[in-house]
Design a protein around this motif. Structure first.
Motif, mmCIF file in Angstrom:
data_model
loop_
_atom_site.group_PDB
_atom_site.id
_atom_site.type_symbol
_atom_site.label_atom_id
_atom_site.label_comp_id
_atom_site.label_asym_id
_atom_site.label_seq_id
_atom_site.Cartn_x
_atom_site.Cartn_y
_atom_site.Cartn_z
ATOM 1 N N GLU A 163 -36.575 37.788 -35.482
ATOM 2 C CA GLU A 163 -36.621 38.507 -34.214
ATOM 3 C C GLU A 163 -38.048 38.968 -33.905
ATOM 4 O OE1 GLU A 163 -33.860 41.742 -31.876
ATOM 5 O OE2 GLU A 163 -34.115 41.968 -34.038
ATOM 6 N N ALA A 164 -38.740 39.444 -34.922
ATOM 7 C CA ALA A 164 -40.123 39.878 -34.705
ATOM 8 C C ALA A 164 -41.008 38.699 -34.311
ATOM 9 C CB ALA A 164 -40.658 40.544 -35.972
ATOM 10 N N SER A 165 -40.771 37.554 -34.940
ATOM 11 C CA SER A 165 -41.558 36.355 -34.612
ATOM 12 C C SER A 165 -41.291 35.906 -33.183
ATOM 13 C CB SER A 165 -41.214 35.240 -35.600
ATOM 14 O OG SER A 165 -41.921 34.060 -35.290
ATOM 15 N N TYR A 166 -40.017 35.959 -32.774
ATOM 16 C CA TYR A 166 -39.709 35.530 -31.405
ATOM 17 C C TYR A 166 -40.300 36.498 -30.383
ATOM 18 C CZ TYR A 166 -37.453 34.578 -27.034
ATOM 19 O OH TYR A 166 -37.263 34.307 -25.698
ATOM 20 N N GLU A 167 -40.247 37.784 -30.671
ATOM 21 C CA GLU A 167 -40.806 38.766 -29.736
ATOM 22 C C GLU A 167 -42.298 38.504 -29.513
ATOM 23 O OE1 GLU A 167 -39.865 42.521 -31.406
ATOM 24 O OE2 GLU A 167 -37.793 42.543 -30.657
ATOM 25 N N THR A 168 -42.973 38.089 -30.576
ATOM 26 C CA THR A 168 -44.395 37.754 -30.438
ATOM 27 C C THR A 168 -44.578 36.551 -29.515
ATOM 28 O OG1 THR A 168 -44.873 38.608 -32.642
ATOM 29 C CG2 THR A 168 -46.469 37.081 -31.693
ATOM 30 N N ALA A 169 -43.741 35.520 -29.705
ATOM 31 C CA ALA A 169 -43.843 34.327 -28.868
ATOM 32 C C ALA A 169 -43.482 34.631 -27.422
ATOM 33 C CB ALA A 169 -42.922 33.237 -29.421
ATOM 34 N N SER A 170 -42.451 35.465 -27.232
ATOM 35 C CA SER A 170 -42.049 35.827 -25.868
ATOM 36 C C SER A 170 -43.134 36.623 -25.176
ATOM 37 C CB SER A 170 -40.739 36.628 -25.916
ATOM 38 O OG SER A 170 -40.338 37.014 -24.609
ATOM 39 N N ALA A 171 -43.776 37.525 -25.922
ATOM 40 C CA ALA A 171 -44.865 38.319 -25.341
ATOM 41 C C ALA A 171 -46.039 37.424 -24.973
ATOM 42 C CB ALA A 171 -45.305 39.395 -26.333
ATOM 43 N N ALA A 172 -46.279 36.369 -25.767
ATOM 44 C CA ALA A 172 -47.374 35.446 -25.461
ATOM 45 C C ALA A 172 -47.110 34.693 -24.160
ATOM 46 C CB ALA A 172 -47.552 34.464 -26.617
ATOM 47 N N SER A 173 -45.849 34.309 -23.936
ATOM 48 C CA SER A 173 -45.530 33.608 -22.682
ATOM 49 C C SER A 173 -45.647 34.554 -21.486
ATOM 50 C CB SER A 173 -44.117 33.011 -22.759
ATOM 51 O OG SER A 173 -43.134 34.031 -22.815
ATOM 52 N N ALA A 174 -45.279 35.823 -21.679
ATOM 53 C CA ALA A 174 -45.430 36.795 -20.593
ATOM 54 C C ALA A 174 -46.901 37.027 -20.265
ATOM 55 C CB ALA A 174 -44.761 38.110 -20.997
ATOM 56 N N ALA A 175 -47.727 37.085 -21.309
ATOM 57 C CA ALA A 175 -49.162 37.265 -21.088
ATOM 58 C C ALA A 175 -49.744 36.055 -20.351
ATOM 59 C CB ALA A 175 -49.876 37.475 -22.423
ATOM 60 N N ALA A 176 -49.251 34.857 -20.698
ATOM 61 C CA ALA A 176 -49.719 33.648 -20.014
ATOM 62 C C ALA A 176 -49.376 33.689 -18.540
ATOM 63 C CB ALA A 176 -49.111 32.417 -20.676
ATOM 64 N N LEU A 177 -48.180 34.190 -18.200
ATOM 65 C CA LEU A 177 -47.795 34.296 -16.794
ATOM 66 C C LEU A 177 -48.696 35.275 -16.062
ATOM 67 C CD1 LEU A 177 -45.922 33.682 -14.421
ATOM 68 C CD2 LEU A 177 -44.374 35.471 -15.270
ATOM 69 N N ARG A 178 -49.030 36.374 -16.687
ATOM 70 C CA ARG A 178 -49.919 37.350 -16.032
ATOM 71 C C ARG A 178 -51.301 36.732 -15.787
ATOM 72 N NH1 ARG A 178 -47.164 40.846 -19.619
ATOM 73 N NH2 ARG A 178 -48.879 40.711 -21.155
ATOM 74 N N LEU A 200 -38.990 27.838 -30.459
ATOM 75 C CA LEU A 200 -38.915 28.765 -31.593
ATOM 76 C C LEU A 200 -37.556 29.457 -31.632
ATOM 77 C CD1 LEU A 200 -40.228 30.281 -33.958
ATOM 78 C CD2 LEU A 200 -41.076 31.957 -32.298
ATOM 79 N N GLN A 201 -37.052 29.865 -30.455
ATOM 80 C CA GLN A 201 -35.755 30.537 -30.421
ATOM 81 C C GLN A 201 -34.652 29.634 -30.945
ATOM 82 O OE1 GLN A 201 -33.106 29.728 -27.860
ATOM 83 N NE2 GLN A 201 -31.825 30.987 -29.216
ATOM 84 N N ALA A 202 -34.662 28.364 -30.515
ATOM 85 C CA ALA A 202 -33.622 27.433 -30.956
ATOM 86 C C ALA A 202 -33.737 27.148 -32.453
ATOM 87 C CB ALA A 202 -33.726 26.136 -30.152
ATOM 88 N N LYS A 203 -34.948 27.023 -32.936
ATOM 89 C CA LYS A 203 -35.174 26.740 -34.357
ATOM 90 C C LYS A 203 -34.714 27.918 -35.209
ATOM 91 C CE LYS A 203 -38.896 25.285 -37.507
ATOM 92 N NZ LYS A 203 -38.899 26.440 -38.406
ATOM 93 N N GLN A 204 -35.032 29.138 -34.761
ATOM 94 C CA GLN A 204 -34.623 30.322 -35.523
ATOM 95 C C GLN A 204 -33.108 30.479 -35.528
ATOM 96 O OE1 GLN A 204 -36.877 33.359 -33.530
ATOM 97 N NE2 GLN A 204 -38.499 33.340 -35.084
ATOM 98 N N ALA A 205 -32.473 30.203 -34.389
ATOM 99 C CA ALA A 205 -31.018 30.318 -34.330
ATOM 100 C C ALA A 205 -30.363 29.365 -35.322
ATOM 101 C CB ALA A 205 -30.533 30.038 -32.914
ATOM 102 N N TYR A 206 -30.903 28.151 -35.409
ATOM 103 C CA TYR A 206 -30.353 27.181 -36.369
ATOM 104 C C TYR A 206 -30.605 27.639 -37.811
ATOM 105 C CZ TYR A 206 -29.895 23.160 -39.385
ATOM 106 O OH TYR A 206 -29.552 22.349 -40.425
ATOM 107 N N GLU A 207 -31.821 28.075 -38.112
ATOM 108 C CA GLU A 207 -32.145 28.469 -39.483
ATOM 109 C C GLU A 207 -31.289 29.655 -39.945
ATOM 110 O OE1 GLU A 207 -36.313 29.192 -39.304
ATOM 111 O OE2 GLU A 207 -36.861 27.090 -39.631
#
Length: 443
Positions: A163-178, A200-207
């Motif tokens: 969850e922490a790893s995904y939050e980092t990736a999600s925040a990176a995409s939000a920063a890219a949009l800004r 990343l979300q799909a990979k983590q859900a599977y793992e």
């Protein structure tokens, strides 16, 4: 109050033996007998009941509801750490993993998100965040159904890290949009960041789903001997309380009549049902219950001799490894402390033959060698009397009896150390002290 202490004397080779058969008073029928205070070695023993323990016992329980699909071991079989012992079939967890695998296969592998503008970007990002939240919630729910606390914690920690790893990736995409909105980056680059978050979300859900399924394969956490099911829940043969647990227990399984297993293959298991126990007997120990009046005499490294009810005449050397700080209430109503010892191979002193290997749970008597004094002034224990509430010894001085206050040191069963009050070579009353009066003439 019960006192576990007994005292035994050890006389070192080459020192003088106590003269217990010294002169008697008046005639051979006199109850008063004299001996001498001598130089010797005396040892003090604390005796305590104990129980043999194994190094550890790991009870593997069903991590989730299902059926025992494959039981790969037999009772008494030796296994190595990591060996597969049993496999549980839990259809619900398997379905979750298959669904996660399908979603992973469909997830974008690169720049798979169409550049439809910032509105579409925002919608895709919100949908991905929801999917991630759902996946993490399902993973936590699956982990929560696992009874084994160690496995449950490992899966929960994995969910937290994902969850922490995904939050980092999600925040990176939000920063890219800004950055796109400020005109300092292209929408394509932002879509690439979002695509990476989706993948990343799909990979983590599977793992996470795969880890829950993997927990259905029960592997030996330690090397040892297999016992099917868990420790007995009642009766004298229970391992419970005797073994430091290597994994979580659960409700006991009653088993099936005529089947040599707590849960037969194909049988239903609820979360926490004990399936297999591995007992590590490579290094045996012993837990002794020492009375509060004696426990302060015991230190780590103190040697002991152990005798088992199951092996009369055999002696097993042992060494104290730890003394519990918190007390327990003994069966006799007093306060006692658990003293833990490492048990070595024993033998029969009379014949020199090897003693049988103990089994966990066997009852024992532990004789802890707490103190020893060498070159000490010693008298028979029978020579020590109580006068006005103080220890004293009747001696012969100037031909007459005198009660001399003494300070005791190491106290054996037959002999005690005199720290002060009596000198070596002095004649002392060893029997019939109640027949002696101060100033009375001694032979």
């Amino acid at each position: 109050m019960y006192r576990a202490r007994s005292r035994a004397v050890i006389i070192a080779a080459g020192v003088l033996l106590l003269a217990l058969t010294g002169a008697s008073c008046d005639d051979e029928t006199s109850p008063v007998r004299l001996g001498n205070a001598e130089i010797g070695t005396v040892g003090e023993i604390v005796e305590a009941p104990g129980t043999v323990t194994a190094r550890t016992a790991a009870t593997l329980t069903a991590p989730a509801a299902g059926t025992l699909r494959d039981l790969r071991v037999e009772p008494g079989q030796r296994v190595r750490e990591g060996d597969v012992l049993a496999v549980i079939d839990a259809p619900e967890l398997t379905r979750r993993r298959d669904a996660a695998q399908e979603a992973l296969d469909k997830s974008p592998s690169g720049g798979g998100v169409s550049a439809g503008g910032t509105a579409e970007f925002t919608a895709v990002r919100k949908r991905t965040d929801r999917q991630a939240a759902d996946a993490f919630e399902q993973a936590r729910a699956a982990a929560g159904e696992i009874a084994d606390p160690q496995v449950r914690k490992a899966l929960t920690d994995q969910v937290d890290a994902a969850e922490a790893s995904y939050e980092t990736a999600s925040a990176a995409s939000a920063a890219a949009l800004r950055s796109v909105q400020r005109g300092v980056a292209s929408l394509g680059r932002a879509m690439g960041a979002l695509s990476a978050a989706q993948r990343l979300q799909a990979k983590q859900a599977y793992e996470l789903a795969d880890a829950a399924v993997d927990a259905l394969t029960l592997r030996a956490p330690v090397a040892g001997v297999v016992q099917l099911g868990g420790p007995a829940q009642a009766g004298g043969g229970s391992l419970a309380g005797l073994l430091p647990p290597a994994s979580g227990g659960g409700a006991g399984a009653s088993g099936s009549s005529g089947v040599d297993a707590a849960v037969p293959e194909g049988g239903y298991v609820a979360p926490g049902t004990p399936v297999v126990t591995v007992v590590d007997t490579a290094r045996l120990g012993l837990v002794a219950e020492v009375d509060e009046t004696d426990v302060l005499l015991i230190k780590e490294g103190v040697a002991a001799d152990v005798e088992l009810d199951a092996a009369p005449g055999a002696v097993y050397p042992a060494t104290v490894t730890a003394i519990d700080l918190l007390p327990t209430t003994s069966a006799r109503g007093g306060v006692s402390y658990k003293v833990r010892l490492e048990l070595a191979a024993g033998n029969y002193p009379d014949s020199g033959e090897d003693a049988p290997t103990p089994r966990p749970g066997m009852s024992a008597v532990t004789r802890l060698k707490v103190r020893q004094a060498s070159g000490a002034v010693t008298v028979p224990a029978s020579a020590v009397v109580s006068t006005d509430g103080k220890d004293a010894v009747w001696t012969v001085r100037d031909g007459r009896f005198a009660a001399v206050p003494v300070r005791l040191g190491v106290q054996g069963e037959d002999t005690v150390q005199i720290v002060s009050g009596v000198r070596a070579g002095e004649r002392v009353v060893v029997a019939g002290a109640d027949q002696v009066t101060a100033g009375g003439e001694a032979p």
